[in-house]
Design a protein around this motif. Structure first.
Motif, short mmCIF file in Angstrom:
data_model
loop_
_atom_site.label_atom_id
_atom_site.label_comp_id
_atom_site.label_asym_id
_atom_site.label_seq_id
_atom_site.Cartn_x
_atom_site.Cartn_y
_atom_site.Cartn_z
N GLN A 274 52.28 11.71 30.06
CA GLN A 274 52.67 10.31 30.12
C GLN A 274 52.49 9.68 28.74
OE1 GLN A 274 50.93 8.40 33.76
NE2 GLN A 274 50.09 10.45 34.12
N ASP A 275 53.48 9.89 27.86
CA ASP A 275 53.35 9.50 26.45
C ASP A 275 52.10 10.15 25.86
OD1 ASP A 275 55.66 7.98 26.48
OD2 ASP A 275 54.61 6.11 26.95
N GLU B 224 57.10 12.28 27.00
CA GLU B 224 57.15 10.82 27.04
C GLU B 224 57.76 10.32 28.34
OE1 GLU B 224 59.58 8.83 24.19
OE2 GLU B 224 61.41 9.90 24.74
N GLU B 225 57.43 9.07 28.66
CA GLU B 225 58.03 8.40 29.80
C GLU B 225 59.54 8.28 29.56
OE1 GLU B 225 56.26 7.04 32.56
OE2 GLU B 225 54.44 7.99 31.79
N TRP C 37 63.13 7.27 28.59
CA TRP C 37 63.77 6.36 27.65
C TRP C 37 65.26 6.67 27.67
CZ3 TRP C 37 67.18 5.61 23.84
CH2 TRP C 37 67.10 4.43 23.10
N GLY D 154 59.50 4.95 27.49
CA GLY D 154 58.92 5.94 26.59
C GLY D 154 58.46 5.35 25.27
N ASP D 155 57.32 5.84 24.80
CA ASP D 155 56.74 5.41 23.51
C ASP D 155 56.44 6.68 22.71
OD1 ASP D 155 55.21 4.49 21.37
OD2 ASP D 155 54.17 2.98 22.57
N ILE D 156 57.39 7.09 21.88
CA ILE D 156 57.25 8.34 21.14
C ILE D 156 56.07 8.30 20.18
CG2 ILE D 156 59.01 7.55 19.51
CD1 ILE D 156 58.20 11.20 20.43
N LYS E 145 53.29 6.67 20.52
CA LYS E 145 52.07 6.83 21.32
C LYS E 145 51.89 8.29 21.74
CE LYS E 145 49.87 5.38 25.64
NZ LYS E 145 50.05 4.59 26.91
N ALA E 146 52.99 8.93 22.14
CA ALA E 146 52.92 10.32 22.58
C ALA E 146 52.43 11.24 21.48
CB ALA E 146 54.30 10.78 23.08
N SER F 279 61.63 15.05 27.35
CA SER F 279 62.14 13.68 27.49
C SER F 279 63.36 13.72 28.40
CB SER F 279 62.49 13.09 26.12
OG SER F 279 62.88 11.74 26.22
#
Length: 355
Positions: A183-184, A210-211, A213, A222-224, A226-227, A258
């Motif tokens: 999760q990210d 990632e979540e 996107w 998605g927050d790449i 953060k991942a 993704s």
């Protein structure tokens, strides 16, 4: 229950409509009889698509050869599956397909299984009904997963509060199968090898997930960034380093999960260049006629393997560009139990170390 029956209802309506159109053409004028070929073709497509067409499952093989592949992972096999849509294509008379499909995945003896989203159609009760089959997916290094747009319960008609509870339940259901959700986050798979001088070398694959996107109207959770810096809780780490630092180690291969392939070009590559990115989402529209599919009109990368193209044809990469792969699966299941010219698929990626 009514949502589960929707595919059968639609199938029945279309079939009856096709038969009626065929009847009208046959009893029409002489020139109109020639038009009967069109409803006959439609009828054939419908019957084939809901029967034999949906039961087909192919294995698409990819060999990824690169200097980026660590020696210890030469010959390593990654099975990529996506878009199970358990409440759509594996209910009622189609439920038996899941057991046989899982058996097919396991028969490939993969080292790693990556599921890239859309486990359900509407709610987590759907994959729960297939828990025995889905928990039977096995690989030496486990099953890793990410969320797809359907997994956020967005199409259920529930209130925001109920939806939030169902999203958490979806995550818990996947964990109950023994799957590991990213999760990210990122984690590592390690292998120890011995160097010529007798010292030990740690080779690694970095899994980044990632979540969802996607381009509107699909969610952009998605927050790449953060991942790349957030380790999976309890996961295996590479000296505590974030991915952007660890990637400088030439003995680490990065694999990105993704769901939506639109994320690769618009969201991922501007920030980071994974060696391999795995996506799904498109299903190839579950339909192709003489090699033509509506998916080609909607997505630049809709199914198969692609490479970072710098604006050129991504199916004919240069040697340098071929170091960055996007694999888009056309799906393991479907919203409806229908496939014509676009069979369900498993993607098997074999890694090769280029010396």
């Amino acid at each position: 229950m009514i949502k589960v029956l929707i595919p059968s209802i639609i199938m029945g309506i279309v079939l009856l409509g096709s038969v009626y159109a065929l009847y009208r053409c046959i009893i029409a004028t002489s020139w109109g009889r020639w038009c009967a070929v069109f409803p006959m073709l439609l009828l054939y497509i419908i019957i084939y698509g809901f029967t034999w067409g949906y039961c087909q499952l192919k294995v698409r093989n990819i060999t990824f050869e690169s200097e980026r592949v660590p020696e210890a992972f030469d010959g390593y096999k990654i099975a990529q599956i996506s878009d199970i849509h358990s409440g759509g294509g594996f209910t009622g008379p189609y439920k038996w397909l899941m057991a046989s499909s899982v058996k097919k995945v396991n028969s490939l003896n993969p080292d790693l299984i990556c599921f890239v989203g859309d486990l359900q159609n509407f709610v987590p009760e759907e994959p729960k009904a297939l828990s025995k089959e889905l928990s039977s997916l096995k690989a030496k290094d486990g099953v890793y997963t990410v969320m797809g747009n359907h997994d956020y319960v967005a199409y259920s008609g529930l209130s925001p509060r109920e939806q939030a509870l169902k999203i958490e339940e979806t995550r818990q259901v996947q964990a109950s199968f023994g799957w590991i959700m990213l999760q990210d986050e990122h984690t590592y798979i390690h292998r120890e090898t011995k160097n010529a001088d007798g010292t030990m070398q740690r080779d690694s694959i970095c899994l980044i997930g990632e979540e969802n996107w996607g381009l509107p109207p699909f969610p952009q959770y998605g927050d790449i960034k953060k991942a790349l810096v957030t380790p999976l809780k309890g996961g295996k780490q590479q000296n505590g380093q974030p991915v952007m630092t660890a990637k400088d180690n030439t003995r680490t291969l990065s694999v990105m999960l993704s769901h939506d392939p639109n994320a690769w070009r618009n969201h991922i590559l501007p920030v980071y260049r994974p060696d391999i990115t795995l996506s799904g989402h498109t299903h190839g529209t579950q339909f192709s006629f003489f090699g033509l599919t509506p998916a080609q009109r909607v997505y630049k990368e809709w199914g198969g393997e692609y490479y970072d193209d710098n604006g050129q044809d991504s199916r004919t990469p240069t040697k340098r560009e071929k170091e960055t792969l996007l694999s888009v699966s056309t799906g393991f299941g479907g919203n409806l139990p229908f496939r014509f010219g676009m069979p369900r698929e498993i993607v098997l990626i074999t890694l090769k170390h280029k010396k």
